[in-house]
Write a protein that holds these residues in place. Structure first.
Motif, PDB file in Angstrom:
ATOM      1  N   SER A   1       0.838  -1.197   0.000  1.00 32.39           N
ATOM      2  CA  SER A   1       0.000   0.000   0.000  1.00 32.39           C
ATOM      3  C   SER A   1       0.875   1.251   0.000  1.00 32.39           C
ATOM      4  O   SER A   1       1.790   1.362   0.822  1.00 32.39           O
ATOM      5  CB  SER A   1      -0.904   0.034   1.250  1.00 32.39           C
ATOM      6  OG  SER A   1      -1.747  -1.095   1.313  1.00 32.39           O
ATOM      7  N   PHE A   2       0.617   2.158  -0.920  1.00 32.83           N
ATOM      8  CA  PHE A   2       1.257   3.475  -0.926  1.00 32.83           C
ATOM      9  C   PHE A   2       0.568   4.365  -1.943  1.00 32.83           C
ATOM     10  O   PHE A   2      -0.259   3.911  -2.742  1.00 32.83           O
ATOM     11  CB  PHE A   2       2.768   3.376  -1.222  1.00 32.83           C
ATOM     12  CG  PHE A   2       3.123   2.809  -2.566  1.00 32.83           C
ATOM     13  CD1 PHE A   2       3.248   3.629  -3.684  1.00 32.83           C
ATOM     14  CD2 PHE A   2       3.373   1.450  -2.722  1.00 32.83           C
ATOM     15  CE1 PHE A   2       3.590   3.115  -4.924  1.00 32.83           C
ATOM     16  CE2 PHE A   2       3.723   0.920  -3.955  1.00 32.83           C
ATOM     17  CZ  PHE A   2       3.832   1.747  -5.062  1.00 32.83           C
ATOM     18  N   ASP A   3       0.895   5.667  -1.903  1.00 32.01           N
ATOM     19  CA  ASP A   3       0.304   6.661  -2.792  1.00 32.01           C
ATOM     20  C   ASP A   3       1.359   7.264  -3.712  1.00 32.01           C
ATOM     21  O   ASP A   3       2.524   7.391  -3.328  1.00 32.01           O
ATOM     22  CB  ASP A   3      -0.333   7.807  -1.989  1.00 32.01           C
ATOM     23  CG  ASP A   3      -1.466   7.335  -1.094  1.00 32.01           C
ATOM     24  OD1 ASP A   3      -2.109   6.322  -1.439  1.00 32.01           O
ATOM     25  OD2 ASP A   3      -1.701   7.978  -0.053  1.00 32.01           O
ATOM     26  N   VAL A   4       0.924   7.638  -4.912  1.00 28.55           N
ATOM     27  CA  VAL A   4       1.755   8.400  -5.839  1.00 28.55           C
ATOM     28  C   VAL A   4       0.984   9.692  -6.122  1.00 28.55           C
ATOM     29  O   VAL A   4      -0.061   9.668  -6.774  1.00 28.55           O
ATOM     30  CB  VAL A   4       2.034   7.630  -7.144  1.00 28.55           C
ATOM     31  CG1 VAL A   4       3.013   8.406  -8.023  1.00 28.55           C
ATOM     32  CG2 VAL A   4       2.573   6.233  -6.847  1.00 28.55           C
ATOM     33  N   ARG A   5       1.501  10.798  -5.618  1.00 33.38           N
ATOM     34  CA  ARG A   5       0.748  12.049  -5.622  1.00 33.38           C
ATOM     35  C   ARG A   5       1.059  12.917  -6.833  1.00 33.38           C
ATOM     36  O   ARG A   5       2.202  12.958  -7.290  1.00 33.38           O
ATOM     37  CB  ARG A   5       1.058  12.829  -4.346  1.00 33.38           C
ATOM     38  CG  ARG A   5       0.757  12.072  -3.077  1.00 33.38           C
ATOM     39  CD  ARG A   5       1.112  12.886  -1.856  1.00 33.38           C
ATOM     40  NE  ARG A   5       0.936  12.118  -0.629  1.00 33.38           N
ATOM     41  CZ  ARG A   5       1.134  12.593   0.578  1.00 33.38           C
ATOM     42  NH1 ARG A   5       1.531  13.851   0.744  1.00 33.38           N
ATOM     43  NH2 ARG A   5       0.947  11.828   1.640  1.00 33.38           N
TER      44      ARG A   5
ATOM     45  N   GLY B   1      10.021  -6.899  -5.513  1.00 29.84           N
ATOM     46  CA  GLY B   1       8.622  -6.750  -5.905  1.00 29.84           C
ATOM     47  C   GLY B   1       8.287  -5.450  -6.608  1.00 29.84           C
ATOM     48  O   GLY B   1       7.121  -5.158  -6.874  1.00 29.84           O
ATOM     49  N   LYS B   2       9.304  -4.674  -6.962  1.00 31.93           N
ATOM     50  CA  LYS B   2       9.045  -3.366  -7.585  1.00 31.93           C
ATOM     51  C   LYS B   2       8.356  -3.519  -8.944  1.00 31.93           C
ATOM     52  O   LYS B   2       7.320  -2.889  -9.186  1.00 31.93           O
ATOM     53  CB  LYS B   2      10.376  -2.596  -7.760  1.00 31.93           C
ATOM     54  CG  LYS B   2      11.126  -2.327  -6.486  1.00 31.93           C
ATOM     55  CD  LYS B   2      12.336  -1.445  -6.707  1.00 31.93           C
ATOM     56  CE  LYS B   2      13.349  -2.041  -7.679  1.00 31.93           C
ATOM     57  NZ  LYS B   2      13.923  -3.322  -7.202  1.00 31.93           N
TER      58      LYS B   2
ATOM     59  N   THR C   1       7.058  -6.696   0.804  1.00 32.31           N
ATOM     60  CA  THR C   1       6.329  -5.881   1.769  1.00 32.31           C
ATOM     61  C   THR C   1       6.918  -4.479   1.824  1.00 32.31           C
ATOM     62  O   THR C   1       8.120  -4.298   1.647  1.00 32.31           O
ATOM     63  CB  THR C   1       6.364  -6.498   3.183  1.00 32.31           C
ATOM     64  OG1 THR C   1       7.715  -6.536   3.649  1.00 32.31           O
ATOM     65  CG2 THR C   1       5.791  -7.897   3.178  1.00 32.31           C
ATOM     66  N   ILE C   2       6.066  -3.495   2.078  1.00 34.12           N
ATOM     67  CA  ILE C   2       6.523  -2.115   2.198  1.00 34.12           C
ATOM     68  C   ILE C   2       7.139  -1.941   3.585  1.00 34.12           C
ATOM     69  O   ILE C   2       6.479  -2.156   4.598  1.00 34.12           O
ATOM     70  CB  ILE C   2       5.364  -1.123   1.998  1.00 34.12           C
ATOM     71  CG1 ILE C   2       4.736  -1.316   0.607  1.00 34.12           C
ATOM     72  CG2 ILE C   2       5.873   0.316   2.159  1.00 34.12           C
ATOM     73  CD1 ILE C   2       5.691  -1.115  -0.554  1.00 34.12           C
ATOM     74  N   ARG C   3       8.400  -1.534   3.612  1.00 29.66           N
ATOM     75  CA  ARG C   3       9.101  -1.349   4.876  1.00 29.66           C
ATOM     76  C   ARG C   3       9.081   0.102   5.341  1.00 29.66           C
ATOM     77  O   ARG C   3       9.202   0.370   6.538  1.00 29.66           O
ATOM     78  CB  ARG C   3      10.547  -1.834   4.737  1.00 29.66           C
ATOM     79  CG  ARG C   3      10.677  -3.291   4.316  1.00 29.66           C
ATOM     80  CD  ARG C   3      10.040  -4.241   5.338  1.00 29.66           C
ATOM     81  NE  ARG C   3      10.114  -5.619   4.915  1.00 29.66           N
ATOM     82  CZ  ARG C   3      11.150  -6.423   5.146  1.00 29.66           C
ATOM     83  NH1 ARG C   3      12.219  -5.963   5.784  1.00 29.66           N
ATOM     84  NH2 ARG C   3      11.128  -7.667   4.724  1.00 29.66           N
ATOM     85  N   ALA C   4       8.962   1.042   4.416  1.00 30.06           N
ATOM     86  CA  ALA C   4       8.886   2.454   4.777  1.00 30.06           C
ATOM     87  C   ALA C   4       8.289   3.216   3.600  1.00 30.06           C
ATOM     88  O   ALA C   4       8.539   2.874   2.441  1.00 30.06           O
ATOM     89  CB  ALA C   4      10.259   3.018   5.128  1.00 30.06           C
TER      90      ALA C   4
ATOM     91  N   VAL D   1      15.903  -0.421   7.340  1.00 30.64           N
ATOM     92  CA  VAL D   1      14.524  -0.931   7.289  1.00 30.64           C
ATOM     93  C   VAL D   1      14.405  -2.319   6.666  1.00 30.64           C
ATOM     94  O   VAL D   1      13.415  -3.015   6.893  1.00 30.64           O
ATOM     95  CB  VAL D   1      13.593   0.056   6.549  1.00 30.64           C
ATOM     96  CG1 VAL D   1      13.598   1.406   7.226  1.00 30.64           C
ATOM     97  CG2 VAL D   1      13.944   0.175   5.073  1.00 30.64           C
ATOM     98  N   ILE D   2      15.396  -2.742   5.869  1.00 32.74           N
ATOM     99  CA  ILE D   2      15.274  -4.062   5.246  1.00 32.74           C
ATOM    100  C   ILE D   2      15.888  -5.161   6.103  1.00 32.74           C
ATOM    101  O   ILE D   2      15.783  -6.341   5.756  1.00 32.74           O
ATOM    102  CB  ILE D   2      15.909  -4.086   3.840  1.00 32.74           C
ATOM    103  CG1 ILE D   2      17.438  -3.914   3.898  1.00 32.74           C
ATOM    104  CG2 ILE D   2      15.253  -3.058   2.938  1.00 32.74           C
ATOM    105  CD1 ILE D   2      18.118  -4.158   2.566  1.00 32.74           C
TER     106      ILE D   2
END
Length: 294
Positions: free
Chosen positions: A21-25, A39-40, A206-209, A292-293
């Motif tokens: 989950s994340f946003d691209v603004r 996973g990119k 998974t999203i780490r940050a 974070v990884i």
């Protein structure tokens, strides 16, 4: 705004994306970083509708992304996908025409974009005769020529020399300034850190940050400070709660065990003589990434 929520993808028993989950603004550059196999590319292909997802949603302006919406997207895959026998200008004009541009408008826009990307002297060359770096620039032009509202770029700086990196970075910044939402992946963390407004770090699916670059730097900051003073800062070595990391006369970098310790050091430094600067040191993207990884 492009928004991904709860994206999950598995191949058999192997889960390659887990609740991504994340946003691209709009108007911002979002750097998407992670190691090989993190996973990119899978995430970006799902956002583009090129790959199915097992669960989750991809929305644009709060509505599920449709096939018509994806015509407003620009995509540059990591693999080059241009027709090698076509001339560079002819190829980019052709792609613009596929998006509904008139022949005249397509020619004007394609020429201007290619010249901006440094390919002005290669317009009549066949794509296959270009160097790998110039093929990369042409691939970027293919993603941009129809003025997309959302840009998704997989390793856009791969194979580019430093001058070309600056040119491409400038073009992406211009598109963001015009309101485009830009998501790009890169292994060149120094470029990502310099260029992006927002960061997304992924590892093992998974999203780490995720968040604004400066917010993440502040969030992962330790109490490390840089002191530059006119006097000799050797006294720092005897300060309780202080670990000196680097020292050279009036210059010192140190870790403090609390904010109170840091303020005590500053007061003593001011009492010892003129203080040119005293500031916290924020971590680099590479340092945050490693943290974070783990």
């Amino acid at each position: 705004m492009l928004r991904l929520r709860g994206i999950t993808k598995s191949y058999g028993d192997l889960r390659v994306l887990d609740d991504v989950s994340f946003d691209v603004r709009p108007g911002r550059l979002t750097g998407f970083v992670g190691g090989n196999g993190a996973g990119k590319t899978t995430t970006m292909r799902i956002a583009l509708g090129l790959l199915s997802k097992d669960a989750g949603t991809v929305t644009l302006d709060d509505a599920e992304v449709s096939a018509a919406d994806r015509r407003r997207f620009g995509y540059m895959p990591e693999e080059r996908g241009l027709y090698p026998k076509m001339k560079v200008l002819e190829h980019i004009v052709y792609l613009a025409r596929l998006h509904g541009f008139s022949k005249a408008d397509a020619a004007v826009d394609a020429r201007a974009l290619l010249e901006r990307l440094g390919l002005g002297e290669r317009l009549s060359d066949n794509v296959e005769t270009l160097s790998l770096g110039n093929q990369q620039r042409a691939q970027i032009a293919a993603a941009l020529v129809h003025h997309p509202e959302v840009l998704i770029l997989d390793e856009p700086f791969s194979g580019l020399d430093p001058l070309a990196v600056d040119v491409v970075a400038g073009v992406l910044q211009e598109r963001a300034a015009q309101g485009a939402a830009v998501l790009f992946s890169s292994h060149q963390l120094d470029v990502v850190e310099r260029l992006c407004d927002d960061l997304v770090i992924i590892a093992a699916g998974t999203i780490r940050a995720a968040g604004a670059r400066d917010d993440l730097r502040a969030r992962y900051s330790s109490r490390r400070f840089e002191l530059v003073s006119a006097g000799d800062a050797a006294w720092l070595r005897d300060e309780p709660g202080v670990e000196v990391i680097a020292f050279d006369g009036g210059y010192a970098v140190f870790d403090a065990d609390s904010d109170e310790t840091a303020q005590r050091v500053l007061r003593r430094a001011v009492g010892q003589g003129d203080v040119a600067s005293f500031a916290p040191q924020h971590p680099t993207l590479a340092q945050i990434f490693k943290e974070v990884i783990q």
